[in-house]
Design an enzyme around this catalytic site. Sequence first.
Site, PDB file in Angstrom:
ATOM      1  N   GLY A  45       1.039  -0.995  -0.020  1.00 10.86           N
ATOM      2  CA  GLY A  45      -0.112   0.058  -0.020  1.00 10.86           C
ATOM      3  C   GLY A  45       0.925   1.306   0.043  1.00 10.86           C
ATOM      4  O   GLY A  45       2.124   1.185   0.552  1.00 10.86           O
ATOM      5  N   GLN A  50       3.257   9.995   0.850  1.00 12.97           N
ATOM      6  CA  GLN A  50       4.308   9.170   1.041  1.00 12.97           C
ATOM      7  C   GLN A  50       5.529   9.577   0.021  1.00 12.97           C
ATOM      8  O   GLN A  50       6.482   9.087  -0.119  1.00 12.97           O
ATOM      9  CB  GLN A  50       4.168   7.778   1.277  1.00 12.97           C
ATOM     10  CG  GLN A  50       3.523   7.341   2.782  1.00 12.97           C
ATOM     11  CD  GLN A  50       3.634   6.010   2.658  1.00 12.97           C
ATOM     12  OE1 GLN A  50       2.510   5.245   2.127  1.00 12.97           O
ATOM     13  NE2 GLN A  50       4.623   5.068   3.409  1.00 12.97           N
ATOM     14  N   CYS A 102       6.166  -0.143   7.489  1.00 10.09           N
ATOM     15  CA  CYS A 102       6.197   1.041   6.704  1.00 10.09           C
ATOM     16  C   CYS A 102       6.904   1.630   5.850  1.00 10.09           C
ATOM     17  O   CYS A 102       8.271   1.580   6.411  1.00 10.09           O
ATOM     18  CB  CYS A 102       5.681   2.076   7.713  1.00 10.09           C
ATOM     19  SG  CYS A 102       5.072   3.686   7.001  1.00 10.09           S
ATOM     20  N   LEU A 103       6.803   1.591   4.562  1.00 14.74           N
ATOM     21  CA  LEU A 103       7.879   2.284   3.728  1.00 14.74           C
ATOM     22  C   LEU A 103       8.684   3.632   4.317  1.00 14.74           C
ATOM     23  O   LEU A 103       9.618   3.766   3.752  1.00 14.74           O
ATOM     24  CB  LEU A 103       7.405   2.277   2.199  1.00 14.74           C
ATOM     25  CG  LEU A 103       7.026   1.159   1.678  1.00 14.74           C
ATOM     26  CD1 LEU A 103       6.440   1.528   0.166  1.00 14.74           C
ATOM     27  CD2 LEU A 103       8.124   0.218   1.606  1.00 14.74           C
ATOM     28  N   HIS A 144      -3.821   1.537   7.717  1.00 16.04           N
ATOM     29  CA  HIS A 144      -2.617   2.150   7.794  1.00 16.04           C
ATOM     30  C   HIS A 144      -2.384   3.228   6.760  1.00 16.04           C
ATOM     31  O   HIS A 144      -1.892   4.155   6.921  1.00 16.04           O
ATOM     32  CB  HIS A 144      -1.639   0.990   7.419  1.00 16.04           C
ATOM     33  CG  HIS A 144      -0.325   1.310   7.283  1.00 16.04           C
ATOM     34  ND1 HIS A 144       0.722   0.917   8.185  1.00 16.04           N
ATOM     35  CD2 HIS A 144       0.434   2.060   6.603  1.00 16.04           C
ATOM     36  CE1 HIS A 144       1.785   1.477   8.082  1.00 16.04           C
ATOM     37  NE2 HIS A 144       1.806   2.191   6.949  1.00 16.04           N
ATOM     38  N   GLU A 145      -2.779   3.072   5.475  1.00 16.51           N
ATOM     39  CA  GLU A 145      -2.689   4.154   4.407  1.00 16.51           C
ATOM     40  C   GLU A 145      -3.756   5.388   4.613  1.00 16.51           C
ATOM     41  O   GLU A 145      -3.380   6.464   4.389  1.00 16.51           O
ATOM     42  CB  GLU A 145      -2.943   3.543   2.982  1.00 16.51           C
ATOM     43  CG  GLU A 145      -2.097   2.242   2.658  1.00 16.51           C
ATOM     44  CD  GLU A 145      -0.480   2.736   2.681  1.00 16.51           C
ATOM     45  OE1 GLU A 145      -0.156   3.682   2.714  1.00 16.51           O
ATOM     46  OE2 GLU A 145       0.187   1.727   3.130  1.00 16.51           O
ATOM     47  N   HIS A 148      -2.153   7.592   7.274  1.00 15.08           N
ATOM     48  CA  HIS A 148      -1.088   8.465   6.313  1.00 15.08           C
ATOM     49  C   HIS A 148      -1.675   9.487   5.903  1.00 15.08           C
ATOM     50  O   HIS A 148      -1.282  10.702   5.872  1.00 15.08           O
ATOM     51  CB  HIS A 148      -0.292   7.804   5.060  1.00 15.08           C
ATOM     52  CG  HIS A 148       0.641   6.820   5.519  1.00 15.08           C
ATOM     53  ND1 HIS A 148       1.801   7.256   6.360  1.00 15.08           N
ATOM     54  CD2 HIS A 148       1.274   5.497   5.522  1.00 15.08           C
ATOM     55  CE1 HIS A 148       2.698   6.365   6.693  1.00 15.08           C
ATOM     56  NE2 HIS A 148       2.305   5.358   6.105  1.00 15.08           N
TER      57      HIS A 148
HETATM   58 ZN    ZN Z   1       2.972   3.390   5.872  1.00 11.14          ZN
END
Ligand code: ZN
Length: 185
Positions: A45, A50, A102-103, A144-145, A148
Site C-alpha cells: 500500500g 508518502q 511502513c516504507l 494504515h494508508e 497516512h
Molecule cells: Zn506506511
Amino acid sequence: MSLLSVVKYGNPILRIKVDEVTDFSNLESFIEDMFDTMYHEKGIGLAANQVGVKLAILVFDIGGYELDEDEEGDDEPYSDPIVFINPLIIESKGECSMEEGCLSVPEIRAEIIRAETITLRYQDIEQNTYSETFSGLSARVLLHEIDHLNGKFFTDYLSPSKRMLIQKRLKEIALTGTPSTGIIL
Ligand code: ZN
C-alpha cells in the site's frame, strides 16, 4: 514508468491531513507512478503524501500475500491493484492484532490493534463512487494508508514504553533515512 521517491519519517508532509481530490483530470500518470513505486519498494500500500503529494489518494495491492480461500494451493498469485481516491471510513467492526511495517519508517515493525472489518466510501479515477467492505489484511493495509492521509503513523499507537524503545531509531530515520538497527515490537 517512473519511480517516485518515498519520503521518510520526519518529513512534515507525513504529519498533515492531505487535501480532498476535486480535479480528476490529470491523475492517471501520477497513479501509475504510485503503483510502480509501490511494487518497486515491495510495499502493499502507498499513500500520496508518502511520495510528497498532498492529495487523498492511495494505491493498494496485497497480491501474493493473501490468497483467496478458493484459490488455496494454486500457485497463481492473487493480485488486485486498486486505487482509492478520497477514501472515507464509514463503518468499522471488530478488532485484531497484526504486525505492521511502513516504507516511510524502514526496519521498524510492531504489532498493532486495529478494526478487523471496515466499510469504505471512495472514488475511482473516473470519479465513480463506491461503498465496499474489506476485512483481514486488506482492511489492515487500508487503515494504515488512510492514517497516512491524516498525518498519522502506525507507531503513534504504541504504548509510551514501546515508543521509547524506537525513539532513537525514529530520529535516525529523520536524519539519514534509515535506522542504525532494526526492531520488531
Ligand atoms: Zn506506511
